[in-house]
Design an enzyme around this catalytic site. Structure first.
Site, mmCIF file in Angstrom:
data_model
loop_
_atom_site.group_PDB
_atom_site.id
_atom_site.type_symbol
_atom_site.label_atom_id
_atom_site.label_comp_id
_atom_site.label_asym_id
_atom_site.label_seq_id
_atom_site.Cartn_x
_atom_site.Cartn_y
_atom_site.Cartn_z
ATOM 1 N N ARG A 71 -4.025 1.409 -5.355
ATOM 2 C CA ARG A 71 -4.519 1.265 -3.982
ATOM 3 C C ARG A 71 -3.517 0.482 -3.147
ATOM 4 O O ARG A 71 -3.404 -0.747 -3.281
ATOM 5 C CB ARG A 71 -5.860 0.553 -3.991
ATOM 6 C CG ARG A 71 -6.474 0.274 -2.631
ATOM 7 C CD ARG A 71 -6.864 1.528 -1.898
ATOM 8 N NE ARG A 71 -8.006 2.168 -2.527
ATOM 9 C CZ ARG A 71 -8.429 3.381 -2.167
ATOM 10 N NH1 ARG A 71 -7.778 4.075 -1.230
ATOM 11 N NH2 ARG A 71 -9.472 3.913 -2.780
ATOM 12 N N ARG A 97 -0.502 11.588 -7.879
ATOM 13 C CA ARG A 97 -0.547 10.123 -7.924
ATOM 14 C C ARG A 97 -1.143 9.603 -9.229
ATOM 15 O O ARG A 97 -1.153 8.393 -9.475
ATOM 16 C CB ARG A 97 -1.329 9.565 -6.728
ATOM 17 C CG ARG A 97 -2.790 9.951 -6.667
ATOM 18 C CD ARG A 97 -3.492 9.307 -5.493
ATOM 19 N NE ARG A 97 -4.904 9.697 -5.417
ATOM 20 C CZ ARG A 97 -5.804 9.112 -4.632
ATOM 21 N NH1 ARG A 97 -5.447 8.076 -3.876
ATOM 22 N NH2 ARG A 97 -7.056 9.537 -4.614
ATOM 23 N N HIS A 167 0.930 8.893 1.728
ATOM 24 C CA HIS A 167 -0.255 8.191 2.228
ATOM 25 C C HIS A 167 0.053 6.699 2.405
ATOM 26 O O HIS A 167 -0.583 5.827 1.825
ATOM 27 C CB HIS A 167 -1.366 8.407 1.222
ATOM 28 C CG HIS A 167 -2.761 8.050 1.653
ATOM 29 N ND1 HIS A 167 -3.102 6.806 2.104
ATOM 30 C CD2 HIS A 167 -3.892 8.785 1.653
ATOM 31 C CE1 HIS A 167 -4.395 6.796 2.352
ATOM 32 N NE2 HIS A 167 -4.901 7.978 2.117
ATOM 33 N N ASP A 212 -10.471 7.727 10.861
ATOM 34 C CA ASP A 212 -9.970 8.652 9.841
ATOM 35 C C ASP A 212 -9.660 9.961 10.557
ATOM 36 O O ASP A 212 -10.562 10.756 10.821
ATOM 37 C CB ASP A 212 -11.042 8.855 8.756
ATOM 38 C CG ASP A 212 -10.501 9.583 7.533
ATOM 39 O OD1 ASP A 212 -11.242 9.662 6.541
ATOM 40 O OD2 ASP A 212 -9.364 10.069 7.593
ATOM 41 N N GLU A 271 0.192 8.389 7.780
ATOM 42 C CA GLU A 271 0.586 9.247 6.670
ATOM 43 C C GLU A 271 1.349 10.475 7.157
ATOM 44 O O GLU A 271 0.901 11.168 8.075
ATOM 45 C CB GLU A 271 -0.670 9.669 5.909
ATOM 46 C CG GLU A 271 -1.578 8.488 5.545
ATOM 47 C CD GLU A 271 -2.957 8.903 5.107
ATOM 48 O OE1 GLU A 271 -3.922 8.147 5.365
ATOM 49 O OE2 GLU A 271 -3.088 10.009 4.533
#
Ligand code: TA6
Length: 300
Positions: A71, A97, A167, A212, A271
């Site tokens: 994270r 990832r 990201h 978002d 991103e």
């Protein structure tokens, strides 16, 4: 700490060690900058150019586990973004990832920057969620700029399509005080409270609630203006048609086990990607390289 995941001779500026969770970690320390990169996900978790504070944000609650995403820093989302379109059991943001990448090259250039090349160990056999063969390579340049280039090649005999995103989690003093410029007049998909299409209008992006958004049809550079750290972070990109902007705010931060309840003011994601209607279609043998270049400018 020997590992089969390092197949390159390491210059003096690069060292390999056991990092958090005993995951193999590369430390890059050259005259221009310092960085940390985990082979798990080819995940850049730190970058600090000389004379600047750290640029990337990491959660103090991040998992350090070979089966989970890290994270913070720069997770690589590939070959899908967000939830898989049909397979609810597939991992969010794809498998890149979650897998090990192998360091195949490391060298310094004449300017003092360090170049590292990673190769993805693709899942074998390919998952049902994305039944394609793939050759993905990730080039990381650590210097006064941080340059990240994801190169995807289709070695198969059928066409394939994928989404991708770098990201990136940026460290900010207080997200409520920053502005992001570069996306004025750009359409975006607002993913808060269901998906709706909106337009950014003339104003820079400011944060007053969970945000978002997937900005569409944009190749523009974005700038994070942070009065708290008295700096601008500039994200330039190539062969990317979408930019995602995210801050979880209070409730989403609380809902994520690997994100501290009080950490949301400290970060913003900007991103670089090709997602949604900008998914990339590759014919057999074809390849595609998406690049993000990050710079920091101190504001007097
Ligand atoms: O990039 C924004 C986003 O897609 C958000 O919807 C949020 O889910 C975030 O990514 C984090 O996703 P993750 O799977 O890392 O928890």
């Amino acid at each position: 700490m020997p590992t089969p995941l390092v197949r390159a001779a390491l210059p003096a500026t690069v060292s390999l060690e056991s990092g958090e969770g005993q995951l193999p970690r590369l430390i890059v320390a050259n005259a221009l900058a310092r960085a940390e990169i985990y082979l798990h996900g080819a995940h850049v978790t730190a970058w600090q150019p000389q004379g600047h504070e750290p640029v990337l944000w990491m959660s103090r609650k991040s998992a350090w586990d070979a089966t989970k995403p890290i994270r913070g820093g720069v997770p690589i989302c590939f070959p899908w973004f967000g939830p898989h379109a049909t397979d609810k059991t597939a991992p969010g943001h794809g498998f890149a990832r979650l897998l090990d990448w192998t360091l195949v090259e490391a060298r310094d250039d004449e300017r003092g920057a360090t170049h590292l090349t990673f190769e993805l160990t693709p899942p074998a056999p390919p998952p049902a969620a994305w039944p394609h063969t793939v050759a993905a390579t990730y080039h990381v340049t650590v210097g006064s700029s941080l340059v990240l280039a994801l190169d995807v090649r289709n070695p198969g005999t059928d066409a394939s399509s994928f989404e991708e995103a770098l990201h990136t989690y940026f460290a900010v003093r207080d997200v409520r005080a920053i502005e992001i410029s570069g996306l004025a007049g750009t359409d975006y998909l607002d993913k808060v409270g269901g998906t709706s299409q909106r337009n950014q209008g003339a104003e820079p992006i400011r944060f007053t609630a969970e945000t978002d958004r997937v900005y569409l049809n944009t190749q523009a550079a974005c700038t994070i203006h942070d009065p708290g750290t008295r700096r601008r972070i500039v994200v330039r990109k190539s062969r990317s048609n979408a930019t995602v902007v995210w801050n979880p705010w209070v409730d989403k931060a609380r809902a994520m086990p690997d994100f501290g309840d009080d950490e949301w003011p400290e970060m913003v994601c900007v991103e670089t990607g090709n997602v949604n209607l900008h998914a990339v279609r590759l014919a057999p043998g074809a390849s595609h390289t998406m690049t993000a270049t990050i710079d920091v400018v101190a504001v007097p």
